[in-house]
Enzyme design. Structure first.
Site, PDB file in Angstrom:
ATOM      1  N   ASP A  21      -9.081 -12.574 -16.024  1.00  0.00           N
ATOM      2  CA  ASP A  21      -7.723 -12.522 -16.588  1.00  0.00           C
ATOM      3  C   ASP A  21      -6.661 -13.294 -15.803  1.00  0.00           C
ATOM      4  O   ASP A  21      -5.533 -12.813 -15.616  1.00  0.00           O
ATOM      5  CB  ASP A  21      -7.276 -11.057 -16.720  1.00  0.00           C
ATOM      6  CG  ASP A  21      -8.219 -10.225 -17.560  1.00  0.00           C
ATOM      7  OD1 ASP A  21      -9.114 -10.797 -18.208  1.00  0.00           O
ATOM      8  OD2 ASP A  21      -8.057  -8.990 -17.564  1.00  0.00           O
ATOM      9  N   LYS A  84     -10.788 -10.170 -24.588  1.00  0.00           N
ATOM     10  CA  LYS A  84     -11.086  -8.751 -24.481  1.00  0.00           C
ATOM     11  C   LYS A  84      -9.816  -7.930 -24.621  1.00  0.00           C
ATOM     12  O   LYS A  84      -8.702  -8.439 -24.434  1.00  0.00           O
ATOM     13  CB  LYS A  84     -11.780  -8.423 -23.159  1.00  0.00           C
ATOM     14  CG  LYS A  84     -10.938  -8.585 -21.895  1.00  0.00           C
ATOM     15  CD  LYS A  84     -11.756  -8.242 -20.667  1.00  0.00           C
ATOM     16  CE  LYS A  84     -10.954  -8.402 -19.380  1.00  0.00           C
ATOM     17  NZ  LYS A  84      -9.874  -7.409 -19.216  1.00  0.00           N
ATOM     18  N   CYS A 118      -8.139  -4.256 -14.085  1.00  0.00           N
ATOM     19  CA  CYS A 118      -9.274  -4.940 -14.710  1.00  0.00           C
ATOM     20  C   CYS A 118     -10.379  -5.303 -13.715  1.00  0.00           C
ATOM     21  O   CYS A 118     -11.568  -5.179 -14.033  1.00  0.00           O
ATOM     22  CB  CYS A 118      -8.786  -6.178 -15.463  1.00  0.00           C
ATOM     23  SG  CYS A 118      -7.783  -5.758 -16.909  1.00  0.00           S
TER      24      CYS A 118
END
Length: 205
Positions: A21, A84, A118
Site C-alpha cells: 500500500d 484490496k 496493513c
C-alpha cells in the site's frame, strides 16, 4: 506460535517480496515516507535482478491513489498491483497467485505502510500460514511513530524477523561470488535515507 522459531536462509527462488500500500494519498501523512519509498525501490530492483516474485497491493486505489512513482513500478509493467479492501495482503486472490504460480515460496520479505495496520495484519496472516516472514524495519512506517514502534514489537512477538534492507539484500545473494552480486551491490553503495528508527531502538529488546 509454539516451539522454537528458526530463521531460514533467504533463498531467492523460495522468497517473495511484498510491497504494501505505498500509495499517493498516504505519502504526505506517513512518517519518513520518502525514506520508506527509497527502501522499497531498492528491494524491488533487487527482487527483479534475482527473479523473485513480487506482490504489490493498493488499498482502495480509487480513493487512495496508486503506488507512488518513486517505487519504480513503471519500469516493470508485468507487475500488476492487487486491489484490496482488507487490511491484510493475504487475500484469496494473492493466496491463489502464490499457490498456482509460485508454489515453492516459503519466505516473504515485507515493507510498506502502515506498520500497525496493513503490514501487521499481513504478517499475522503469513505467520499463521507458516511462512517465514522478514519485516524490513527501515521500509515500514505509520503516521504515528508510537504506532510504528509498537507494531514492530507485536510482529516480533508473532514470530516475524525484524531486519533491515541492506541485511536482506546481501542475505539474498549470500556470497561475493554470486553472479548478481556486483549488480545488487550497486543498490546499497549509498546508504538509505534515515527513517527514524534509532529514536526507539532501546524499546525493541
Amino acid at each position: 506460535m509454539s516451539g522454537i522459531c528458526r530463521l531460514r536462509q533467504l533463498i531467492p527462488k523460495n522468497t517473495a517480496l511484498f510491497l504494501c500500500d505505498m500509495q499517493e494519498k498516504f505519502a504526505p501523512n506517513v512518517q519518513h515516507f520518502p525514506a520508506i519509498a527509497n527502501v522499497a525501490s531498492r528491494l524491488l530492483k533487487t527482487a527483479r535482478i534475482l527473479k523473485m516474485p513480487v506482490v504489490v497491493t493498493e488499498q482502495n486505489p480509487k480513493g487512495l491513489g496508486n503506488t507512488v512513482k518513486e517505487i519504480g513500478l513503471d519500469d516493470y509493467p508485468d507487475i500488476k498491483p492487487f486491489n484490496k479492501t482488507s487490511f491484510s495482503m493475504v487475500t484469496p486472490e494473492i493466496e491463489d497467485f502464490l499457490k498456482k504460480e509460485h508454489p515453492n515460496v516459503n519466505s516473504v520479505i515485507i515493507c510498506g505502510i502502515e506498520s500497525h495496520v496493513c503490514v501487521q495484519c499481513t504478517v499475522e496472516a503469513l505467520v499463521n500460514h507458516n511462512f517465514n516472514v522478514h519485516v524490513v524495519a527501515d521500509g515500514c512506517s505509520s503516521r504515528s511513530m508510537v504506532d510504528r514502534m509498537y507494531s514492530f514489537q507485536r510482529m516480533k512477538s508473532m514470530g516475524a524477523w525484524l531486519t533491515t534492507s541492506e541485511s536482506v539484500i546481501l542475505g539474498l545473494v549470500g556470497d561475493y561470488t554470486h553472479p548478481n552480486f556486483k549488480e545488487v551491490q550497486k543498490l546499497i553503495r549509498e546508504l538509505p535515507p534515515d527513517s527514524g528508527l534509532l529514536s526507539f531502538v532501546p524499546h525493541l529488546g
